[in-house]
Scaffold this motif. Structure first.
Motif, PDB file in Angstrom:
ATOM      1  N   ASP A 159      30.890   6.465  34.003  1.00 15.98           N
ATOM      2  CA  ASP A 159      30.400   5.250  34.654  1.00 15.98           C
ATOM      3  C   ASP A 159      28.960   5.412  35.118  1.00 15.98           C
ATOM      4  O   ASP A 159      28.143   4.492  34.964  1.00 15.98           O
ATOM      5  N   SER A 160      28.617   6.556  35.691  1.00 13.14           N
ATOM      6  CA  SER A 160      27.238   6.757  36.133  1.00 13.14           C
ATOM      7  C   SER A 160      26.299   6.867  34.941  1.00 13.14           C
ATOM      8  O   SER A 160      25.176   6.338  34.964  1.00 13.14           O
ATOM      9  N   PHE A 161      26.751   7.548  33.895  1.00 12.51           N
ATOM     10  CA  PHE A 161      25.921   7.651  32.695  1.00 12.51           C
ATOM     11  C   PHE A 161      25.713   6.272  32.072  1.00 12.51           C
ATOM     12  O   PHE A 161      24.593   5.910  31.689  1.00 12.51           O
ATOM     13  N   ALA A 162      26.792   5.493  31.945  1.00 10.31           N
ATOM     14  CA  ALA A 162      26.702   4.184  31.292  1.00 10.31           C
ATOM     15  C   ALA A 162      25.760   3.255  32.041  1.00 10.31           C
ATOM     16  O   ALA A 162      25.008   2.479  31.425  1.00 10.31           O
ATOM     17  N   GLN A 163      25.796   3.296  33.355  1.00 12.23           N
ATOM     18  CA  GLN A 163      24.897   2.453  34.136  1.00 12.23           C
ATOM     19  C   GLN A 163      23.443   2.785  33.812  1.00 12.23           C
ATOM     20  O   GLN A 163      22.603   1.896  33.607  1.00 12.23           O
ATOM     21  N   THR A 164      23.143   4.073  33.760  1.00 16.72           N
ATOM     22  CA  THR A 164      21.789   4.514  33.417  1.00 16.72           C
ATOM     23  C   THR A 164      21.432   4.134  31.985  1.00 16.72           C
ATOM     24  O   THR A 164      20.324   3.650  31.710  1.00 16.72           O
ATOM     25  N   TRP A 165      22.368   4.352  31.079  1.00 17.63           N
ATOM     26  CA  TRP A 165      22.109   4.064  29.672  1.00 17.63           C
ATOM     27  C   TRP A 165      21.778   2.586  29.465  1.00 17.63           C
ATOM     28  O   TRP A 165      20.829   2.237  28.765  1.00 17.63           O
ATOM     29  N   TRP A 166      22.550   1.707  30.102  1.00 21.64           N
ATOM     30  CA  TRP A 166      22.316   0.272  29.908  1.00 21.64           C
ATOM     31  C   TRP A 166      20.999  -0.178  30.536  1.00 21.64           C
ATOM     32  O   TRP A 166      20.332  -1.087  30.005  1.00 21.64           O
ATOM     33  N   ARG A 167      20.603   0.444  31.631  1.00 20.77           N
ATOM     34  CA  ARG A 167      19.285   0.111  32.180  1.00 20.77           C
ATOM     35  C   ARG A 167      18.185   0.455  31.190  1.00 20.77           C
ATOM     36  O   ARG A 167      17.249  -0.313  30.978  1.00 20.77           O
ATOM     37  N   ALA A 168      18.317   1.636  30.569  1.00 20.03           N
ATOM     38  CA  ALA A 168      17.332   2.040  29.568  1.00 20.03           C
ATOM     39  C   ALA A 168      17.364   1.103  28.362  1.00 20.03           C
ATOM     40  O   ALA A 168      16.310   0.696  27.850  1.00 20.03           O
ATOM     41  N   VAL A 169      18.551   0.744  27.911  1.00 22.28           N
ATOM     42  CA  VAL A 169      18.679  -0.134  26.741  1.00 22.28           C
ATOM     43  C   VAL A 169      18.067  -1.499  27.011  1.00 22.28           C
ATOM     44  O   VAL A 169      17.329  -2.042  26.163  1.00 22.28           O
ATOM     45  N   ARG A 170      18.347  -2.060  28.169  1.00 20.79           N
ATOM     46  CA  ARG A 170      17.779  -3.377  28.468  1.00 20.79           C
ATOM     47  C   ARG A 170      16.257  -3.308  28.521  1.00 20.79           C
ATOM     48  O   ARG A 170      15.569  -4.247  28.084  1.00 20.79           O
ATOM     49  N   ARG A 171      15.702  -2.206  29.010  1.00 21.12           N
ATOM     50  CA  ARG A 171      14.246  -2.060  29.020  1.00 21.12           C
ATOM     51  C   ARG A 171      13.701  -1.896  27.610  1.00 21.12           C
ATOM     52  O   ARG A 171      12.661  -2.472  27.264  1.00 21.12           O
ATOM     53  N   ILE A 172      14.371  -1.103  26.783  1.00 22.37           N
ATOM     54  CA  ILE A 172      13.910  -0.895  25.405  1.00 22.37           C
ATOM     55  C   ILE A 172      13.935  -2.206  24.633  1.00 22.37           C
ATOM     56  O   ILE A 172      12.980  -2.545  23.919  1.00 22.37           O
ATOM     57  N   VAL A 173      14.993  -2.959  24.765  1.00 17.39           N
ATOM     58  CA  VAL A 173      15.166  -4.171  23.964  1.00 17.39           C
ATOM     59  C   VAL A 173      14.416  -5.355  24.550  1.00 17.39           C
ATOM     60  O   VAL A 173      13.759  -6.110  23.820  1.00 17.39           O
ATOM     61  N   LEU A 174      14.479  -5.530  25.882  1.00 15.59           N
ATOM     62  CA  LEU A 174      13.990  -6.770  26.499  1.00 15.59           C
ATOM     63  C   LEU A 174      12.866  -6.574  27.499  1.00 15.59           C
ATOM     64  O   LEU A 174      12.255  -7.552  27.935  1.00 15.59           O
ATOM     65  N   GLY A 175      12.607  -5.342  27.889  1.00 14.00           N
ATOM     66  CA  GLY A 175      11.539  -5.092  28.835  1.00 14.00           C
ATOM     67  C   GLY A 175      12.056  -4.800  30.234  1.00 14.00           C
ATOM     68  O   GLY A 175      13.221  -5.015  30.555  1.00 14.00           O
ATOM     69  N   SER A 176      11.156  -4.347  31.106  1.00 16.77           N
ATOM     70  CA  SER A 176      11.534  -3.946  32.458  1.00 16.77           C
ATOM     71  C   SER A 176      12.079  -5.102  33.277  1.00 16.77           C
ATOM     72  O   SER A 176      12.842  -4.900  34.216  1.00 16.77           O
ATOM     73  N   GLY A 177      11.715  -6.328  32.922  1.00 14.24           N
ATOM     74  CA  GLY A 177      12.230  -7.487  33.624  1.00 14.24           C
ATOM     75  C   GLY A 177      13.725  -7.664  33.466  1.00 14.24           C
ATOM     76  O   GLY A 177      14.359  -8.391  34.240  1.00 14.24           O
ATOM     77  N   ALA A 178      14.308  -7.017  32.469  1.00 15.77           N
ATOM     78  CA  ALA A 178      15.756  -7.113  32.223  1.00 15.77           C
ATOM     79  C   ALA A 178      16.498  -5.883  32.726  1.00 15.77           C
ATOM     80  O   ALA A 178      17.720  -5.815  32.602  1.00 15.77           O
ATOM     81  N   ARG A 179      15.791  -4.929  33.312  1.00 15.43           N
ATOM     82  CA  ARG A 179      16.411  -3.655  33.696  1.00 15.43           C
ATOM     83  C   ARG A 179      17.649  -3.848  34.546  1.00 15.43           C
ATOM     84  O   ARG A 179      18.691  -3.209  34.334  1.00 15.43           O
ATOM     85  N   ALA A 180      17.573  -4.707  35.535  1.00 13.44           N
ATOM     86  CA  ALA A 180      18.669  -4.867  36.485  1.00 13.44           C
ATOM     87  C   ALA A 180      19.624  -6.005  36.113  1.00 13.44           C
ATOM     88  O   ALA A 180      20.545  -6.290  36.880  1.00 13.44           O
ATOM     89  N   ASP A 181      19.435  -6.623  34.976  1.00 14.57           N
ATOM     90  CA  ASP A 181      20.253  -7.788  34.616  1.00 14.57           C
ATOM     91  C   ASP A 181      21.593  -7.342  34.035  1.00 14.57           C
ATOM     92  O   ASP A 181      21.854  -7.465  32.829  1.00 14.57           O
ATOM     93  N   GLU A 182      22.452  -6.836  34.897  1.00 12.91           N
ATOM     94  CA  GLU A 182      23.767  -6.384  34.449  1.00 12.91           C
ATOM     95  C   GLU A 182      24.622  -7.551  33.964  1.00 12.91           C
ATOM     96  O   GLU A 182      25.499  -7.366  33.112  1.00 12.91           O
ATOM     97  N   ALA A 183      24.361  -8.755  34.504  1.00  8.54           N
ATOM     98  CA  ALA A 183      25.152  -9.916  34.086  1.00  8.54           C
ATOM     99  C   ALA A 183      24.995 -10.180  32.593  1.00  8.54           C
ATOM    100  O   ALA A 183      25.945 -10.623  31.925  1.00  8.54           O
ATOM    101  N   LEU A 184      23.813  -9.918  32.046  1.00  6.91           N
ATOM    102  CA  LEU A 184      23.578 -10.138  30.621  1.00  6.91           C
ATOM    103  C   LEU A 184      24.522  -9.292  29.780  1.00  6.91           C
ATOM    104  O   LEU A 184      25.225  -9.816  28.895  1.00  6.91           O
ATOM    105  N   THR A 185      24.556  -8.006  30.042  1.00 11.21           N
ATOM    106  CA  THR A 185      25.403  -7.119  29.242  1.00 11.21           C
ATOM    107  C   THR A 185      26.873  -7.256  29.619  1.00 11.21           C
ATOM    108  O   THR A 185      27.751  -6.994  28.804  1.00 11.21           O
ATOM    109  N   ASP A 186      27.158  -7.697  30.850  1.00 14.71           N
ATOM    110  CA  ASP A 186      28.552  -7.972  31.216  1.00 14.71           C
ATOM    111  C   ASP A 186      29.085  -9.177  30.433  1.00 14.71           C
ATOM    112  O   ASP A 186      30.240  -9.162  29.973  1.00 14.71           O
ATOM    113  N   GLU A 187      28.276 -10.215  30.304  1.00 13.34           N
ATOM    114  CA  GLU A 187      28.698 -11.394  29.533  1.00 13.34           C
ATOM    115  C   GLU A 187      28.872 -11.044  28.063  1.00 13.34           C
ATOM    116  O   GLU A 187      29.823 -11.502  27.414  1.00 13.34           O
TER     117      GLU A 187
END
Length: 385
Positions: A159-187
């Motif tokens: 769970d801790s790894f996945a949280q970090t991984w998804w923050r990195a993925v959202r930044r790689i794909v969409l930029g730092s503005g999406a880093r904290a947008d967990e709702a996007l990947t939850d949906e």
């Protein structure tokens, strides 16, 4: 070409196909993965495939499925023929795959055929070049935060790894503005959970509309240094869901690679060899094809069970295998249908793996490595090096 008895067809479904579906093809199910690890379901599946090959021979084995032509593949050369012959005459966009992917990426390359597929494939190959995004700084930033968390708690969990991984993925794909947008990947996860059921689950139109609105908001920024900057939002909105989907599998591979002491691209590839995140590769013939003297009809579904082929190279960590040209060693598929994001995934996952390895001392699983490894349950005691 042999046709399996009804009993052996039942064995193939009960031991190979249904357990794979139960674990979740589009997104893994926690409870099913726990059960699969407890029973070592993949070991039973590989044993069943071996038994069927011993009984019927190395040629594709036709299963007795009413109204369908389905063939299990046992020989590496036949795997090569299928993958090299994609998308014609062996389509990647099989009936089952299109049904599942329609929930969240109906315009993705995997669900496309003909010229539409070729156009989308070219776009993906160009967009997913590692040089299009500053992967290094993103991954190292997020990995450093994870190292601090792990050294304070003393344990690295999925769970801790996945949280970090998804923050990195959202930044790689969409930029730092999406880093904290967990709702996007939850949906997106909700839509993927529905896609696990293919034809059987009702569409979640409201969830998909919210997801696409949220996604488009990020794409409109076109943040420099992210994949969102490589094309227009209209070009990207149909493809990005697949990219996020693929990065989920990459995270699973990376966590397992940590558990076996892997490093670099070879460590990532070995993790995907030992525990393929695409355990079944499907191809559907677009015309009648001749196999070892037997004609199989159009729309025959060919099933490549990758653990059967991958585990022939052993149950230990074997980084010496890479690079490898064995036709049935296909952690990223192969032929014209090979994953267009392969290099980007290897760079991202390899950097995360090496950065964590550099700073954390974690225990390593010893051979023989299990046939099924539940990444959800991994808890690795860790300390700063």
């Amino acid at each position: 070409m042999a046709v399996a008895s009804r009993l052996d067809t039942g064995r193939a479904f009960a031991k190979v196909l249904l357990p794979t579906l139960a674990k979740g093809v589009i997104v893994r199910r926690r409870s099913a993965m726990a059960m699969a690890e407890w029973t070592q379901a993949d070991a039973a599946a590989v044993d069943t495939m071996t038994s069927l090959r011993d009984r019927y021979g190395p040629e594709p084995l036709r299963l007795r499925v009413t109204g369908r032509s389905v063939a299990l593949v046992f020989d590496a050369d036949d795997v090569a023929r299928l993958l090299d012959g994609s998308p014609e005459p062996f389509a990647l966009a099989t009936t089952e795959k299109r049904a599942a992917l329609n929930y969240f990426q109906p315009h993705g390359v995997l669900a496309s055929r003909g010229e539409e597929r070729e156009r989308r494939r070219r776009f993906n190959e160009k967009a997913l070049r590692p040089g299009n995004v500053d992967v290094g700084s993103v991954v190292r930033d997020e990995a450093d935060l994870l190292v601090r968390h792990v050294t304070s708690t003393g344990v690295l969990t999925w769970d801790s790894f996945a949280q970090t991984w998804w923050r990195a993925v959202r930044r790689i794909v969409l930029g730092s503005g999406a880093r904290a947008d967990e709702a996007l990947t939850d949906e997106l996860k909700v839509l993927r959970q529905n896609a696990n059921w293919a034809f059987l689950h009702p569409r979640r139109h409201g969830v998909r509309q919210r997801f696409e609105r949220r996604l488009r908001d990020h794409l409109e920024r076109g943040e420099t240094g992210s994949l969102a900057a490589v094309a227009t939002p209209d070009e990207l909105v149909g493809q990005v869901p697949h990219w996020l989907f693929a990065f989920d599998a990459a995270g699973i591979v990376t966590m397992r690679a940590l558990a076996i002491g892997g490093s670099g691209a070879a460590g990532v590839l070995e993790s995907a060899r030992l525990w393929p995140t695409t355990p079944v590769i499907l191809r559907e013939s677009t015309l009648a094809t001749r196999w070892h003297g037997t004609w199989l009809p159009e729309k025959t579904t060919f099933v490549v069970f990758t653990p059967y082929f991958h585990r022939q190279f052993g149950d230990a960590y074997r980084p010496d295998l890479w690079p490898n040209s064995e036709p049935a060693l296909v952690p990223f598929s192969g032929g014209p249908g090979v994953c267009p994001g392969r290099d980007l995934v290897l760079v991202s996952a390899g950097l995360m793996l090496d950065t964590l390895r550099e700073h954390l001392d974690v225990p390593v699983l010893r051979p023989p490595l299990p046939a099924t490894l539940n990444h959800f349950a991994l808890r690795l005691p860790a300390a700063r090096r």
